[in-house]
Design an enzyme around this catalytic site. Structure first.
Site, PDB file in Angstrom:
ATOM      1  N   GLY C  51      42.562  33.622  37.375  1.00  0.00           N
ATOM      2  CA  GLY C  51      41.220  33.795  36.906  1.00  0.00           C
ATOM      3  C   GLY C  51      40.895  35.116  37.553  1.00  0.00           C
ATOM      4  N   LEU C  52      39.501  35.417  37.393  1.00  0.00           N
ATOM      5  CA  LEU C  52      39.116  36.815  38.240  1.00  0.00           C
ATOM      6  C   LEU C  52      39.678  36.863  39.590  1.00  0.00           C
ATOM      7  CD1 LEU C  52      35.405  37.013  36.657  1.00  0.00           C
ATOM      8  CD2 LEU C  52      37.659  38.569  36.543  1.00  0.00           C
ATOM      9  N   GLY C  54      42.008  34.871  41.037  1.00  0.00           N
ATOM     10  CA  GLY C  54      43.333  34.951  41.575  1.00  0.00           C
ATOM     11  C   GLY C  54      44.174  36.267  40.926  1.00  0.00           C
ATOM     12  N   ARG C 339      18.050  28.997  37.159  1.00  0.00           N
ATOM     13  CA  ARG C 339      18.798  28.170  36.487  1.00  0.00           C
ATOM     14  C   ARG C 339      18.290  26.632  36.600  1.00  0.00           C
ATOM     15  NH1 ARG C 339      24.817  30.720  35.933  1.00  0.00           N
ATOM     16  NH2 ARG C 339      24.102  32.468  34.653  1.00  0.00           N
ATOM     17  N   GLU C 434      35.490  30.308  42.555  1.00  0.00           N
ATOM     18  CA  GLU C 434      34.734  29.367  42.298  1.00  0.00           C
ATOM     19  C   GLU C 434      35.196  28.013  43.130  1.00  0.00           C
ATOM     20  OE1 GLU C 434      33.505  28.463  38.054  1.00  0.00           O
ATOM     21  OE2 GLU C 434      32.643  26.464  38.630  1.00  0.00           O
ATOM     22  N   ARG C 444      23.549  28.877  42.380  1.00  0.00           N
ATOM     23  CA  ARG C 444      24.011  30.213  42.059  1.00  0.00           C
ATOM     24  C   ARG C 444      23.382  31.009  40.882  1.00  0.00           C
ATOM     25  NH1 ARG C 444      27.069  32.650  37.904  1.00  0.00           N
ATOM     26  NH2 ARG C 444      27.616  30.872  37.076  1.00  0.00           N
ATOM     27  N   LEU C 450      30.944  36.138  38.963  1.00  0.00           N
ATOM     28  CA  LEU C 450      32.268  37.312  38.525  1.00  0.00           C
ATOM     29  C   LEU C 450      32.322  38.214  39.748  1.00  0.00           C
ATOM     30  CD1 LEU C 450      31.331  38.010  34.831  1.00  0.00           C
ATOM     31  CD2 LEU C 450      32.664  36.253  35.634  1.00  0.00           C
TER      32      LEU C 450
HETATM   33  C1  LIG Z   1      30.458  29.818  29.698  1.00  0.00           C
HETATM   34  C2  LIG Z   1      30.363  30.542  30.796  1.00  0.00           C
HETATM   35  C3  LIG Z   1      29.868  31.410  30.994  1.00  0.00           C
HETATM   36  C4  LIG Z   1      29.695  32.298  32.392  1.00  0.00           C
HETATM   37  N1  LIG Z   1      29.002  33.500  32.495  1.00  0.00           N
HETATM   38  C5  LIG Z   1      28.880  33.950  33.614  1.00  0.00           C
HETATM   39  C6  LIG Z   1      28.367  35.197  33.616  1.00  0.00           C
HETATM   40  O1  LIG Z   1      27.973  35.884  32.580  1.00  0.00           O
HETATM   41  N2  LIG Z   1      28.275  35.915  34.961  1.00  0.00           N
HETATM   42  C7  LIG Z   1      28.865  35.278  35.948  1.00  0.00           C
HETATM   43  O2  LIG Z   1      28.941  35.842  37.046  1.00  0.00           O
HETATM   44  N3  LIG Z   1      29.474  34.014  36.070  1.00  0.00           N
HETATM   45  C8  LIG Z   1      29.606  33.458  34.744  1.00  0.00           C
HETATM   46  N4  LIG Z   1      30.090  32.242  34.638  1.00  0.00           N
HETATM   47  C9  LIG Z   1      30.900  31.558  35.887  1.00  0.00           C
HETATM   48  C10 LIG Z   1      32.309  32.409  36.093  1.00  0.00           C
HETATM   49  O3  LIG Z   1      32.843  32.573  34.809  1.00  0.00           O
HETATM   50  C11 LIG Z   1      33.102  31.429  36.811  1.00  0.00           C
HETATM   51  O4  LIG Z   1      32.798  30.866  37.901  1.00  0.00           O
HETATM   52  C12 LIG Z   1      34.459  32.476  37.382  1.00  0.00           C
HETATM   53  O5  LIG Z   1      34.881  32.899  36.381  1.00  0.00           O
HETATM   54  C13 LIG Z   1      35.469  31.523  37.848  1.00  0.00           C
HETATM   55  O6  LIG Z   1      36.552  32.379  38.106  1.00  0.00           O
HETATM   56  P1  LIG Z   1      37.659  31.939  38.964  1.00  0.00           P
HETATM   57  O7  LIG Z   1      38.774  32.913  39.187  1.00  0.00           O
HETATM   58  O8  LIG Z   1      37.435  31.268  40.354  1.00  0.00           O
HETATM   59  O9  LIG Z   1      38.308  30.702  38.304  1.00  0.00           O
HETATM   60  P2  LIG Z   1      38.991  30.453  36.927  1.00  0.00           P
HETATM   61  O10 LIG Z   1      38.606  31.642  36.053  1.00  0.00           O
HETATM   62  O11 LIG Z   1      38.334  29.195  36.341  1.00  0.00           O
HETATM   63  O12 LIG Z   1      40.441  30.500  37.024  1.00  0.00           O
HETATM   64  C14 LIG Z   1      41.262  29.143  37.380  1.00  0.00           C
HETATM   65  C15 LIG Z   1      42.603  29.662  37.211  1.00  0.00           C
HETATM   66  O13 LIG Z   1      43.369  28.706  37.883  1.00  0.00           O
HETATM   67  C16 LIG Z   1      44.391  28.253  37.382  1.00  0.00           C
HETATM   68  N5  LIG Z   1      44.511  26.911  37.794  1.00  0.00           N
HETATM   69  C17 LIG Z   1      43.583  25.907  38.129  1.00  0.00           C
HETATM   70  N6  LIG Z   1      44.139  24.796  38.522  1.00  0.00           N
HETATM   71  C18 LIG Z   1      45.711  25.039  38.535  1.00  0.00           C
HETATM   72  C19 LIG Z   1      46.557  24.248  38.922  1.00  0.00           C
HETATM   73  N7  LIG Z   1      46.518  23.086  39.442  1.00  0.00           N
HETATM   74  N8  LIG Z   1      48.007  24.763  38.839  1.00  0.00           N
HETATM   75  C20 LIG Z   1      48.009  26.163  38.327  1.00  0.00           C
HETATM   76  N9  LIG Z   1      46.889  26.966  37.970  1.00  0.00           N
HETATM   77  C21 LIG Z   1      45.835  26.353  37.891  1.00  0.00           C
HETATM   78  C22 LIG Z   1      44.019  28.367  35.793  1.00  0.00           C
HETATM   79  O14 LIG Z   1      44.962  28.426  35.134  1.00  0.00           O
HETATM   80  C23 LIG Z   1      43.220  29.702  35.857  1.00  0.00           C
HETATM   81  O15 LIG Z   1      44.112  30.865  35.762  1.00  0.00           O
HETATM   82  C24 LIG Z   1      30.112  31.476  33.537  1.00  0.00           C
HETATM   83  C25 LIG Z   1      30.756  30.207  33.329  1.00  0.00           C
HETATM   84  C26 LIG Z   1      30.984  29.533  31.986  1.00  0.00           C
HETATM   85  C27 LIG Z   1      31.368  28.314  31.927  1.00  0.00           C
END
Ligand SMILES: Cc1cc2nc3c(=O)[nH]c(=O)nc-3n(C[C@H](O)[C@H](O)[C@H](O)COP(=O)(O)OP(=O)(O)OC[C@H]3O[C@@H](n4cnc5c(N)ncnc54)[C@H](O)[C@@H]3O)c2cc1C
Ligand code: HEM
Ligand code: HEM
Ligand code: SF4
Ligand code: F3S
Ligand code: FES
Lengths: 222, 259, 646
Positions: C51-52, C54, C339, C434, C444, C450
Site C-alpha cells: 500500500g502507500l 509499503g 470524526r 496503518e 485520526r 495518507l
Molecule cells: C474508504 C476510505 C477512505 C479513506 N480516505 C482517506 C483520506 O482521504 N485521507 C487519508 O489520509 N486517509 C484515508 N483513509 C485511510 C487510508 O487509506 C489508510 O489508512 C492507508 O491507505 C493505509 O495504508 P497502508 O499502506 O498502511 O496499508 P494498506 O493500503 O492497507 O496496504 C496493506 C498492504 O498490505 C498487504 N498485506 C496485508 N496483509 C498481508 C499479508 N498477510 N501478506 C501479504 N501482504 C499483506 C496488502 O496486500 C496491501 O498491499 C481512507 C480509508 C478508507 C477505508
C-alpha cells in the site's frame, strides 16, 4: 520490412490507407468526368498518360503512381494480415456468449478488405486489360468511355461493381476515422465527430462510383 | 427477484472448464452483483459445493480487482461501473445471466472467474513511471501545470487496471490501458523527459505480453468503469509516431558521431 | 527489546532523540549509521504490503540499492486498500496563507488525537508532510489545481485551515499510483523482487531478531520461507475485525497478529475510528459499507428532524423543524467537527429516535444550500464521482434529495508498538503505515493517514532500516534454519486443521457474528458491562470456530475460503485483545468513548492522571491474559488541554 510493433504496423496501414483513400477519392472524381461525354472522358484518360511526358516519357507519371499504389496495397495488406493474425492469437478461447461489437463497419474490415482485393484484381483485368467481361473485340484500348459503357451493360458485372462499392463503403466508413486516429488525430470535443467523418467520406465516394453503372444501366449515358 | 446464472467453472489453468447453471433466489434489488454471488456462495458451501471464485476487494469500483463478463459485456450492463458497483436492480427479474472470465491469452484463467492480470503490471514496469528518486523532488509549486492539462491528465490517470478493456476488445487489445498511462504522464510537464522512451517501451511490452492490436472498435471505452476515452489511444499513436521519428533521428545522429 | 520476553510490565522507551522538537528528526538523522552504497546490495529487506507505506518504502529502499522483496497477497501492488482513500492528504505548505504551519499541523494532529500520541513522532510527521507533496507532484500525481496552474487545497475535519491536497475524490488512488510506479521502476531496475499473490502467515524470529516470513502462494498453496536481514510490515489496519466497515474486504490483521504472537507488542488496540459519513446499511446481505468522503462536509450540512419519528420526506420538512445538530453543538467547527465527535453526535440523535431512513439509522447530509450558493456545476466538479457513487448504490439523486449517512468502522489508530525509529519490540521488525500505532493517538484526523503512510515509507523507513543493518551483525540464515522449518510446519498445520474441521458453518458466518458482537459492545460507545459480555462471548465463538468451521476445497490451488478462514481465525484472537484494552482504559478519549467517563453534556472525558500512556500488550498465549506494558506520554511542547471544538 514492416515495423515490429503493433502500433508501428498500424501506422503503416494508416499511411498506405491514406494513399489508397486519396486515390479512391480522386479516382471517383475522375470517374465523374464520364458525365461530361465521350470526348472529355477519353481526353482525361489520355491526359493521365501524357502528364509529365516530357520528363518521364509517355505514361511515366502514371507508372510512378501505379508503383506507389501497388506498394501501398501490398504493405497495407501485409500489415493487415500480420495484425489480424496477432489479434486472433490474443484471444485463443472465445466467449460462449459473445456480444457483437456495436461498430458494424469495424467488424467488416477484414473480409471487406479481401472483397476489395478481389474487386481490384477483377477491375484491372476488366477496364485496364480488357481481359474479362468483354466479348472478343469489344474492348478498345484508349476508348475508355465505350469500355465503361459496354462493360456496365452486362447486368451482373454492374451488380458486382455495386456490391463491391458497398464493401468499399464499409471499409472507408470505419477506415477513414480509424486511419485518422491511428495518425494521432484526437477529437476535440467528442469522439462522435470523428466517428461521423468516415461514413461521410464513404458515402460520397460510394455514391459517386455507384452512379456510373447505374447511369449506364438506366441509359442515362451510353 | 430471481435469476438463472450460468457460471464459468474452471478448477485451474489445466482444466478445460464449463458453464454450470445455478438458481439465485430471493435476490434483493438493492444488492450489488457481488453480494448476490456472496449469498449464492454461502448456499453452495452449505450444499457442499465449492464456492464460485471471483476477485474483489474494495467493492467501491476503485481497486480494479473485480471484473467478469455478464452476458457478453465486461462488468455487465452499467455504464462507467465496475461489477462491484453494479446493482441487481439493473436487471430484469427472471433473466438468465451468463458469467465468464475475461478472455485473453495474456490473462490466463486462475480459477472460475479469476484471471491473472499481471501482464498489465509488466507493461507499467516497462516505462509507466517518471524517474524521480525519493528526496530529489523540487518544491511542488515550482512547475505550474495549466488546469486543463492537469484535469485531462487526471481523466487518463483514473484507470483502475481492471482489464475490462481487454476483455471487451474484439482484438483483446490493452491499448486503452496503455494509452491511459502514456497520456497521464505525457500530459504533465514532469513526464516530458521520458515521453518518447515511455511510449516506445510500453507499446513493445504490450505486444510482448500477447495483447492484440487496436483497430478502434471502441468497445473498450464503452465498458471502461472510468469511461476513459479512446481519444487517448489517438494520443498514444501520435506520441508513438513522434517518438519513433525522433528515435530514428537519434540513431542517425549516433551513426554520424561514430563516423 | 528483551522486556517483551519476560512478561513483567515495564515502562517502554521510545528512544526519542534529544533537542528541541523541531530539531529531533535532524538530530536522529545525524545519529543514524549509514550503509556504504557498495554494501547495500548485500542486504535483503523484506517489505510486506505494497500500500502507500509499503510501496513507498520498497521503492525507496530499492532506489538506495538494497535488495528488496516486496510481498503482497494482491495480484498487483496497486490494489492495496490505500487505493480507496478519497478525500485528500494534509501538508503544512501554507499555500493559502491562512496561518498554517508545521507547528499548527502538529498541534491539530496532537489535539485531534486527543493527546494520546507521541509528540516527537507527530512533529516529524508534520515536518515531512511538505516533502511528500513535492515527491508526489514530481512523480506525476495529478493533484487538483487552480486556474493559475498551482496546487489547490481544501479543508478537512478538525482543522480551520485549508491544507488538504486532493485529486478529485481519488487522492489515495493517485498517490498509490505514484508509489506503485516508483516501485515498478525498481522492479524493472532489478532491485525489487515483487512477490505477488503471496500472503504472509507468520514471522520468523532467529536469535531474537526478525529474519523472515513464512508466506503462502495463493495460487498454488505452496508455503515458502522468505529470508531477509530486516522485515518491514506495512500491512494496513485491522478494522475488518468488525466485518462491516469501509475497509477493503481482503484487508486483515494476520501479518501484525502473527508478529504480535512472536513477541511484538500491540499498542492501543481499542483505538478504532468510526467515520461519520458512510452510506447506511441497507440489508443483512451487505458486504461493505461505502464511505462518502469527509470532504463532503465542506459543503454539506448535517441535520435530522427536530421531532422524533418524523417520517416526512426531507424536502417537506421546513427549515425551522430541522436540527443542524453539529452547527448547534460545535459552532466554531460546525459540520467540520472531527470524526469521533461527529459520529457520536449522529449516534446520539438516532438513539433519540430522530434518525432517518430505513431502521432510523441515518442522518441527512444536505447540499441544497451549497447548490443554491455555488450552482450544481461547482458541486459536480468538487464531488461528482462521490455523488455518482452514492446514486449508484442507493438509487437516489443527491443533487435533489439529501444524502443519508451513518457512521461506520473506518480506521484503526492502534497497531504494533514502534519506537521513534518505527522498530517494534522485535529487533529488525519495522512497522509502517496503518499497521503501526504511531501518530494518531486516540483519533485520526482526516487526510492524515495518507500523509503518515508516505512519510513512513518514503522518508523514515529507509534511514532507520539502514541504521539497523549498519549496527547489527547478522549471521547468515537460510530457509533450512530450524526457526524457519518450525514456523513453516506450524503454518502448514494450521491450514491443514482448518481444512480438516469440516464443520457446518462458513468462515463468513463467524466473521459476521464476531463483527456484530464487536460493533454492539466495542463500537461507537463502550461500557464495562458490554465489554465484559463481549469478553465472555469471544472465546466461546473462537472455540466454536475450530469445531464448526467449514472450508471446502484443497490447499493446492486458489482457495478463497481457506484464505478467509485463516484471516477470521486471527480476527477471533485479536478481537479479545481489543476488548481487553477497551475495558482497561476506563477513560474516554478520541474514538474510544467509555460511557462511564463523560462530562455533564455528554462529551468525552479524558483521564490524564491515569491514562496518559500508550498501552502496549504482550501476547502470552491464546486465551491467557496479555501483559500490559506502558509507554508514558510526556507533553513538553503542547499543553494537555480539554479537547474542545465548540
Ligand atoms: C474508504 C476510505 C477512505 C479513506 N480516505 C482517506 C483520506 O482521504 N485521507 C487519508 O489520509 N486517509 C484515508 N483513509 C485511510 C487510508 O487509506 C489508510 O489508512 C492507508 O491507505 C493505509 O495504508 P497502508 O499502506 O498502511 O496499508 P494498506 O493500503 O492497507 O496496504 C496493506 C498492504 O498490505 C498487504 N498485506 C496485508 N496483509 C498481508 C499479508 N498477510 N501478506 C501479504 N501482504 C499483506 C496488502 O496486500 C496491501 O498491499 C481512507 C480509508 C478508507 C477505508
Ligand atoms: C484498395 C482499397 C483500400 C482502401 C482504400 C483501404 C483503406 C483502409 C483504411 C483507410 C484503413 C484504416 C487504417 C487504420 O485503421 O488506421 C484500412 C484498414 C484496413 N484495411 Fe484497407 N483499404 C483498402 C484495401 C484493403 C484491402 C485490399 C485489404 C485486405 C485484403 C484491406 C484490409 C484492411 C484491414 C484489415 C484494415 C484494418 C481494419 C481496421 O483498421 O479496422 N484493405 N484500410
Ligand atoms: C464504379 C466505380 C469505378 C469505375 C467506373 C472505375 C473505372 C475505371 C476505369 C475506366 C479505369 C481504366 C482507366 C484507364 O485505363 O485509363 C480504371 C482503372 C483503375 N481503377 Fe477504377 N473504377 C471504379 C472503381 C474503382 C475502385 C473502387 C478502385 C479501387 C479500390 C479502382 C481502382 C482502379 C485502378 C487501380 C485502376 C488502374 C489504374 C491504372 O493503373 O491504369 N477503381 N477504373
Ligand atoms: S482503461 Fe478502463 S477498462 Fe481498461 S483497465 Fe483501465 S479502467 Fe479498466
Ligand atoms: S475495443 Fe479494441 S480495437 Fe481499440 S478502440 Fe478499444 S482497444
Ligand atoms: S472490487 Fe474494487 S473495483 Fe470492484
Amino acid at each position: 520490412m514492416l515495423p515490429k510493433s503493433t502500433v508501428g504496423k498500424k501506422i503503416v496501414m494508416a499511411v498506405t490507407g491514406l494513399i489508397l483513400v486519396g486515390f479512391v477519392i480522386v479516382h471517383m472524381a475522375g470517374n465523374m468526368k464520364i458525365y461530361a461525354g465521350r470526348e472529355s472522358f477519353n481526353a482525361y484518360a489520355l491526359a493521365l498518360r501524357e502528364f509529365g511526358a516530357d520528363f518521364l516519357g509517355y505514361s511515366g507519371a502514371l507508372w510512378i503512381a501505379r508503383v506507389v499504389l501497388l506498394v501501398a496495397v501490398v504493405l497495407h495488406i501485409a500489415s493487415a494480415y500480420q495484425l489480424t493474425r496477432h489479434s486472433r492469437a490474443a484471444r485463443p478461447v472465445r466467449y460462449v456468449q459473445a456480444k457483437a461489437p456495436d461498430n458494424y463497419a469495424a467488424r467488416t474490415m477484414r473480409w471487406g478488405g479481401v472483397i476489395l482485393l478481389l474487386f481490384i484484381i477483377y477491375h484491372l483485368l476488366h477496364f485496364t486489360f480488357g481481359a474479362v467481361g468483354y466479348a472478343p473485340g469489344q474492348f478498345v484500348p484508349m476508348d475508355v468511355y465505350s469500355n465503361v459503357v459496354t462493360g456496365f451493360r452486362v447486368w451482373y458485372v454492374s451488380l458486382f461493381y455495386i456490391l463491391a462499392m458497398v464493401a468499399l463503403g464499409f471499409h472507408l466508413s470505419h477506415g477513414v476515422s480509424s486511419m485518422l486516429r491511428t495518425l494521432g488525430v484526437e477529437a476535440r470535443r467528442t469522439e462522435r465527430a470523428l466517428n461521423a467523418l468516415g461514413p461521410i467520406v464513404a458515402a460520397i465516394v460510394v455514391a459517386g462510383n455507384i452512379s456510373v453503372p447505374l447511369a449506364v444501366m438506366t441509359g442515362l449515358i451510353g | 427477484m430471481e435469476f438463472t446464472l450460468r457460471v464459468w467453472r474452471q478448477r485451474d489453468r489445466n482444466d478445460p472448464g464449463r458453464l454450470v447453471t445455478y438458481k439465485a433466489t430471493d435476490v434483493n434489488p438493492d444488492m450489488s452483483f457481488l453480494e448476490m454471488l456472496d449469498v449464492l456462495n454461502q448456499q453452495l458451501v452449505a450444499r457442499g459445493e465449492e464456492p464460485i471464485a471471483f476477485a474483489h476487494d474494495c467493492r467501491e469500483g476503485i481497486c480494479g480487482s473485480c471484473g467478469f463478463v455478464i452476458n457478453g459485456r465486461a462488468h455487465g450492463p452499467g455504464r462507467g461501473t465496475a461489477v462491484c458497483q453494479l446493482h441487481m436492480r439493473s436487471f430484469k427479474n427472471g433473466e438468465t445471466l451468463t458469467l465468464e472470465p475475461w478472455r485473453a491469452k495474456a490473462f490466463p484463467v486462475i480459477r472460475d472467474l479469476v484471471v491473472d492480470r499481471r501482464a498489465l503490471d509488466r507493461i507499467i514496469q516497462a516505462g509507466g513511471y517518471i524517474t524521480v528518486n525519493t528526496g530529489s523532488a523540487p518544491e511542488a509549486n515550482t512547475i505550474p501545470v495549466p488546469k486543463p492539462n492537469a484535469d485531462k491528465a487526471f481523466d487518463a490517470a483514473q484507470c483502475i487496471q481492471c482489464g475490462a478493456c481487454v476483455a471487451a476488445c474484439p482484438n483483446a487489445s490493452a491499448m486503452l490501458f496503455v494509452a491511459s498511462k502514456v497520456s497521464h504522464l505525457g500530459l504533465l510537464p514532469q513526464g516530458q523527459p521520458e515521453r518518447d522512451t515511455r511510449v516506445l517501451r510500453m507499446v513493445a511490452a504490450h505486444d510482448r505480453e500477447g495483447f492484440g492490436n487496436c483497430t478502434f472498435y471502441g468497445e473498450c471505452e464503452a465498458v471502461c468503469p472510468k469511461e476513459i476515452s479512446i481519444g487517448f489511444i489517438s494520443r498514444l499513436n501520435r506520441d508513438y509516431l513522434a517518438a519513433s521519428r525522433r528515435a530514428r533521428g537519434a540513431l542517425a545522429d549516433k551513426k554520424e558521431d561514430a563516423a | 527489546m528483551s522486556v517483551a520476553v519476560t512478561g513483567t510490565p515495564v515502562s517502554l522507551d521510545a528512544k526519542v532523540p534529544g533537542g528541541p522538537i523541531e530539531k529531533k528528526w535532524d538530530n536522529r538523522l545525524f545519529e543514524l549509521k549509514l550503509v556504504n552504497p557498495a554494501n547495500r546490495r548485500k542486504y535483503t529487506v523484506i517489505v510486506v504490503g505494497t500500500g502507500l507505506a509499503g510501496a513507498s518504502a520498497a521503492a525507496t529502499l530499492g532506489e538506495l540499492g538494497y535488495r528488496v522483496k516486496a510481498v503482497t497477497y494482491h495480484d498487483s501492488p496497486r490494489r492495496a486498500h490505500s487505493i480507496a482513500a478519497q478525500g485528500g492528504i494534509n501538508a503544512a505548505k501554507n499555500y493559502r496563507n491562512d496561518g498554517d504551519s508545521v507547528w499548527r499541523l502538529f498541534y491539530d494532529t496532537i489535539k485531534g488525537g486527543d493527546f494520546r500520541s507521541r509528540e516527537a513522532n507527530v512533529f516529524r510527521l508534520a515536518q515531512l508532510s511538505v516533502r511528500i507533496i513535492d515527491q508526489a507532484v514530481a512523480q506525476g500525481v495529478p493533484f487538483a489545481r487552480e486556474y493559475g496552474g498551482l496546487l489547490d487545497n481544501r479543508s478537512f475535519g478538525g482543522a480551520q485551515v485549508s491544507r488538504t491536497f486532493y485529486a478529485r475524490g481519488q487522492t489515495g488512488q493517485q498517490l498509490l499510483l505514484g508509489a506503485y510506479q516508483a516501485l515498478m521502476r525498481q522492479v524493472d531496475a532489478g532491485t525489487v523482487e515483487l512477490i505477488t499473490f503471496t500472503e504472509m502467515l507468520d514471522l520468523v524470529v532467529v536469535d531474537g531478531r526478525a529474519r523472515g516470513i513464512i508466506a503462502r502462494n495463493l495460487l498454488t498453496g505452496e508455503m515458502s520461507s522468505i529470508v531477509g536481514d530486516a522485515v518491514v510490515l506495512a500491512t494496513g489496519g485491522y478494522g475488518n475485525v468488525y466485518d462491516l466497515s469501509t475497509i477493503a474486504r481482503q484487508s486483515n490483521a494476520t501479518a501484525i497478529w502473527r508478529a504480535h504472537r512472536r513477541g511484538a507488542l500491540f499498542a492501543n488496540p481499542c483505538f478504532t475510528q468510526i467515520h461519520p459519513t458512510c452510506i447506511p446499511v441497507s440489508g443483512d446481505y451487505q458486504s461493505k459499507l461505502t464511505l462518502m468522503s469527509e470532504s463532503l462536509r465542506n459543503d454539506g450540512r448535517v441535520w435530522v428532524p427536530k421531532r422524533k419519528g418524523d417520517t416526512r420526506p426531507p424536502n417537506e420538512i421546513p427549515e425551522e423543524e430541522r436540527d443542524y445538530y453539529l452547527e448547534r453543538k460545535y459552532p466554531s467547527f460546525g459540520n467540520l467537527a472531527p470524526r469521533d465527535i461527529a459520529s457520536r453526535a449522529a449516534k446520539e440523535v438516532c438513539d433519540e429516535g430522530r434518525g432517518v431512513g430505513p431502521g432510523g439509522r441515518g442522518v441527512y447530509l444536505d447540499f441544497s444550500d451549497a447548490i443554491k450558493r455555488l450552482g450544481t456545476e461547482v458541486i459536480r466538479q468538487r464531488y461528482g464521482n462521490l455523488f455518482d457513487m452514492y446514486e449508484r448504490i442507493t438509487d437516489e439523486n443527491p443533487y435533489k434529495v439529501p444524502m443519508r449517512i451513518y457512521p461506520a468502522i473506518h480506521y484503526t489508530m492502534g497497531g504494533l508498538w514502534v519506537d521513534y525509529n518505527l522498530m517494534s519490540t522485535i529487533p529488525g521488525l519495522f512497522v509502517a503505515g496503518e499497521a503501526n500505532f504511531s501518530d494518531h493517538g486516540a483519533n485520526r484526523l482526516g487526510a492524515s493517514a495518507l500523509m503518515q503512510g508516505l512519510a513512513d515509507g518514503y522518508f523514515i523507513i529507509p534511514p532507520v532500516v539502514a541504521d539497523y543493518l549498519a549496527r547489527t551483525r547478522l549471521e547468515k540464515v537460510d530457509p533450512s534454519h530450524p526457526a524457519f522449518t518450525a514456523a513453516r510446519l506450524e503454518v502448514e498445520e494450521r491450514t491443514r486443521r482448518l481444512l480438516g474441521v469440516k464443520g457446518s458453518r462458513t468462515p463468513e458466518s463467524f466473521h459476521r457474528e464476531l463483527g456484530k458482537l464487536m460493533w454492539d459492545y466495542c463500537g461507537m460507545s463502550r461500557n464495562e458491562q458490554g465489554l465484559k459480555k463481549a469478553l465472555a462471548q469471544i472465546p466461546v465463538l473462537r472455540q466454536d470456530y475450530w469445531k464448526q468451521v467449514k472450508v471446502l476445497g484443497d490447499d493446492a490451488s486458489l482457495n478463497q475460503s481457506l484464505e478467509k478462514a485463516l484471516r477470521v481465525a486471527d480476527f477471533l484472537e485479536l478481537a479479545e485483545l481489543i476488548v481487553t484494552d477497551a475495558l482497561h482504559r476506563t477513560e474516554s478519549c478520541g474514538g474510544h468513548f467509555r460511557e462511564e467517563s463523560q462530562t455533564a453534556d455528554g462529551e468525552a472525558k479524558r483521564d490524564d492522571a491515569n491514562f496518559a500512556y500508550v498501552a502496549a500488550w504482550q501476547f502470552t498465549g491464546v486465551g491467557t491474559p496479555e501483559v500490559l506494558h506502558k509507554e508514558p506520554l510526556r507533553f513538553e511542547f503542547v499543553e494537555l488541554a480539554e479537547r474542545s471544538y465548540k
